[in-house]
Design a protein around this motif. Sequence first.
Motif, mmCIF file in Angstrom:
data_model
loop_
_atom_site.group_PDB
_atom_site.id
_atom_site.type_symbol
_atom_site.label_atom_id
_atom_site.label_comp_id
_atom_site.label_asym_id
_atom_site.label_seq_id
_atom_site.Cartn_x
_atom_site.Cartn_y
_atom_site.Cartn_z
ATOM 1 N N TYR A 173 -1.891 17.036 -41.728
ATOM 2 C CA TYR A 173 -1.237 17.694 -42.858
ATOM 3 C C TYR A 173 -1.210 19.186 -42.585
ATOM 4 O O TYR A 173 -2.246 19.814 -42.341
ATOM 5 N N LEU A 174 -0.031 19.764 -42.603
ATOM 6 C CA LEU A 174 0.145 21.204 -42.421
ATOM 7 C C LEU A 174 0.621 21.798 -43.736
ATOM 8 O O LEU A 174 1.729 21.518 -44.188
ATOM 9 N N SER A 175 -0.232 22.590 -44.356
ATOM 10 C CA SER A 175 0.120 23.227 -45.624
ATOM 11 C C SER A 175 1.138 24.334 -45.384
ATOM 12 O O SER A 175 1.415 24.712 -44.229
ATOM 13 N N THR A 176 1.686 24.856 -46.447
ATOM 14 C CA THR A 176 2.640 25.963 -46.304
ATOM 15 C C THR A 176 1.964 27.170 -45.673
ATOM 16 O O THR A 176 2.583 27.928 -44.915
ATOM 17 N N GLU A 177 0.663 27.347 -45.957
ATOM 18 C CA GLU A 177 -0.098 28.450 -45.348
ATOM 19 C C GLU A 177 -0.230 28.238 -43.851
ATOM 20 O O GLU A 177 -0.112 29.188 -43.061
ATOM 21 N N ASP A 178 -0.491 26.978 -43.440
ATOM 22 C CA ASP A 178 -0.582 26.676 -42.009
ATOM 23 C C ASP A 178 0.737 26.956 -41.312
ATOM 24 O O ASP A 178 0.774 27.528 -40.213
ATOM 25 N N LEU A 179 1.826 26.558 -41.943
ATOM 26 C CA LEU A 179 3.146 26.756 -41.339
ATOM 27 C C LEU A 179 3.465 28.237 -41.194
ATOM 28 O O LEU A 179 4.048 28.663 -40.184
ATOM 29 N N GLU A 180 3.074 29.021 -42.175
ATOM 30 C CA GLU A 180 3.276 30.471 -42.093
ATOM 31 C C GLU A 180 2.438 31.074 -40.970
ATOM 32 O O GLU A 180 2.889 31.955 -40.237
ATOM 33 N N GLU A 181 1.198 30.591 -40.845
ATOM 34 C CA GLU A 181 0.312 31.102 -39.801
ATOM 35 C C GLU A 181 0.857 30.802 -38.409
ATOM 36 O O GLU A 181 0.810 31.644 -37.512
ATOM 37 N N PHE A 182 1.380 29.589 -38.238
ATOM 38 C CA PHE A 182 1.964 29.205 -36.949
ATOM 39 C C PHE A 182 3.389 29.724 -36.784
ATOM 40 O O PHE A 182 3.970 29.599 -35.703
ATOM 41 N N ASN A 183 3.963 30.250 -37.848
ATOM 42 C CA ASN A 183 5.347 30.722 -37.846
ATOM 43 C C ASN A 183 6.285 29.602 -37.393
ATOM 44 O O ASN A 183 7.093 29.742 -36.472
ATOM 45 N N ILE A 184 6.150 28.461 -38.084
ATOM 46 C CA ILE A 184 6.908 27.276 -37.706
ATOM 47 C C ILE A 184 7.374 26.556 -38.959
ATOM 48 O O ILE A 184 6.790 26.741 -40.041
ATOM 49 N N ASP A 185 8.414 25.758 -38.848
ATOM 50 C CA ASP A 185 8.874 24.987 -40.000
ATOM 51 C C ASP A 185 9.391 23.620 -39.542
ATOM 52 O O ASP A 185 9.293 23.261 -38.367
ATOM 53 N N TYR A 186 9.933 22.893 -40.488
ATOM 54 C CA TYR A 186 10.422 21.532 -40.244
ATOM 55 C C TYR A 186 11.435 21.488 -39.112
ATOM 56 O O TYR A 186 11.407 20.591 -38.262
ATOM 57 N N LYS A 187 12.301 22.475 -39.059
ATOM 58 C CA LYS A 187 13.359 22.494 -38.061
ATOM 59 C C LYS A 187 12.800 22.511 -36.647
ATOM 60 O O LYS A 187 13.344 21.865 -35.746
ATOM 61 N N ASP A 188 11.710 23.234 -36.419
ATOM 62 C CA ASP A 188 11.140 23.317 -35.076
ATOM 63 C C ASP A 188 10.674 21.956 -34.575
ATOM 64 O O ASP A 188 10.824 21.637 -33.391
ATOM 65 N N PHE A 189 10.115 21.141 -35.473
ATOM 66 C CA PHE A 189 9.665 19.809 -35.062
ATOM 67 C C PHE A 189 10.848 18.879 -34.816
ATOM 68 O O PHE A 189 10.787 18.014 -33.933
ATOM 69 N N ILE A 190 11.902 19.050 -35.590
ATOM 70 C CA ILE A 190 13.104 18.247 -35.355
ATOM 71 C C ILE A 190 13.722 18.606 -33.996
ATOM 72 O O ILE A 190 14.123 17.737 -33.225
ATOM 73 N N LEU A 191 13.754 19.909 -33.689
ATOM 74 C CA LEU A 191 14.306 20.370 -32.418
ATOM 75 C C LEU A 191 13.367 20.101 -31.253
ATOM 76 O O LEU A 191 13.786 20.080 -30.100
ATOM 77 N N ARG A 192 12.075 19.911 -31.571
ATOM 78 C CA ARG A 192 11.040 19.691 -30.544
ATOM 79 C C ARG A 192 11.059 20.815 -29.523
ATOM 80 O O ARG A 192 11.040 20.589 -28.295
ATOM 81 N N ASN A 193 11.091 22.037 -30.011
ATOM 82 C CA ASN A 193 11.153 23.198 -29.133
ATOM 83 C C ASN A 193 9.754 23.612 -28.660
ATOM 84 O O ASN A 193 8.746 22.954 -28.955
ATOM 85 N N ASP A 194 9.701 24.718 -27.907
ATOM 86 C CA ASP A 194 8.433 25.178 -27.329
ATOM 87 C C ASP A 194 7.410 25.509 -28.407
ATOM 88 O O ASP A 194 6.208 25.249 -28.242
ATOM 89 N N LYS A 195 7.869 26.078 -29.501
ATOM 90 C CA LYS A 195 6.957 26.431 -30.585
ATOM 91 C C LYS A 195 6.296 25.172 -31.157
ATOM 92 O O LYS A 195 5.082 25.139 -31.408
ATOM 93 N N ALA A 196 7.085 24.126 -31.337
ATOM 94 C CA ALA A 196 6.553 22.869 -31.855
ATOM 95 C C ALA A 196 5.583 22.239 -30.865
ATOM 96 O O ALA A 196 4.540 21.698 -31.250
ATOM 97 N N ARG A 197 5.909 22.308 -29.583
ATOM 98 C CA ARG A 197 5.019 21.735 -28.563
ATOM 99 C C ARG A 197 3.670 22.442 -28.551
ATOM 100 O O ARG A 197 2.627 21.808 -28.337
ATOM 101 N N GLU A 198 3.666 23.756 -28.765
ATOM 102 C CA GLU A 198 2.409 24.509 -28.811
ATOM 103 C C GLU A 198 1.552 24.066 -30.001
ATOM 104 O O GLU A 198 0.334 23.919 -29.876
ATOM 105 N N VAL A 199 2.196 23.837 -31.142
ATOM 106 C CA VAL A 199 1.453 23.401 -32.326
ATOM 107 C C VAL A 199 0.931 21.980 -32.125
ATOM 108 O O VAL A 199 -0.204 21.670 -32.504
#
Length: 225
Positions: free
Chosen positions: A14-40
């Motif tokens: 579970y990633l809270s809104t605070e976690d997402l802000e800290e990682f600077n990531i959102d739903y779109k990054d996981f859909i795209l499966r980009n480098d940012k999502a892979r790091e998380v």
Amino acid sequence: MKIERIDEKTVKCYLSTEDLEEFNIDYKDFILRNDKAREVVHEIFTQAAEEVGYKPPQVAFDLQIMLLPDKSLLLTFSERDPNMDDEKQFLNCLKEMKKMFHQAKEAMEKQEGLAISDEPGPVAPADKESKPEFAVFVFSSLRKVMEFAAILPANLRVESALYLHEGYYYLYFLKGGASYQRYSRACIQALEFAALYTAEESRAFHIKEHGECLIAEKALKHLRG
């Protein structure tokens, strides 16, 4: 970040809104499966190994993404079992997703001080009578939908419709005249290109009501060309 181990091969996070802000990531990054999502994902696996003894998949894994009403995320990682047939994989995926949705809904209602019934709703067993005959998948681009359409057999007798909502493409994918085995296999293949959005009518209706219908019938056939 909260991590829970479901079984030997499955873990949810579970990633809270605070976690997402800290990682600077959102739903779109996981859909795209980009480098940012892979790091998380790597960070999640590292924490899961430390906290619950989870061993990350060595070859490949399936990822189910659920966007909650408050914009937080629930992610489920499942190692692919080559010995498990496609139908069982698909049903297990839907079962876990439904469980996650109801747990998240209950937690949010408690936070908002809403009344919740002490008796949980009935959960149908994953037998022949309760097999869902539709699913909605969310794609990051039209190209991804076309790539999925291209790998499906031309004689697969499924039904499909395509919607556009807030920049994402939602494929309403129905069993139609296909066998459940072939339909399940196609759903598992869809996870290579998209995320499973829902297999419940209530959530699917939201897309139909608020999204733009691009292709009302035989969407996959039209996109395959």
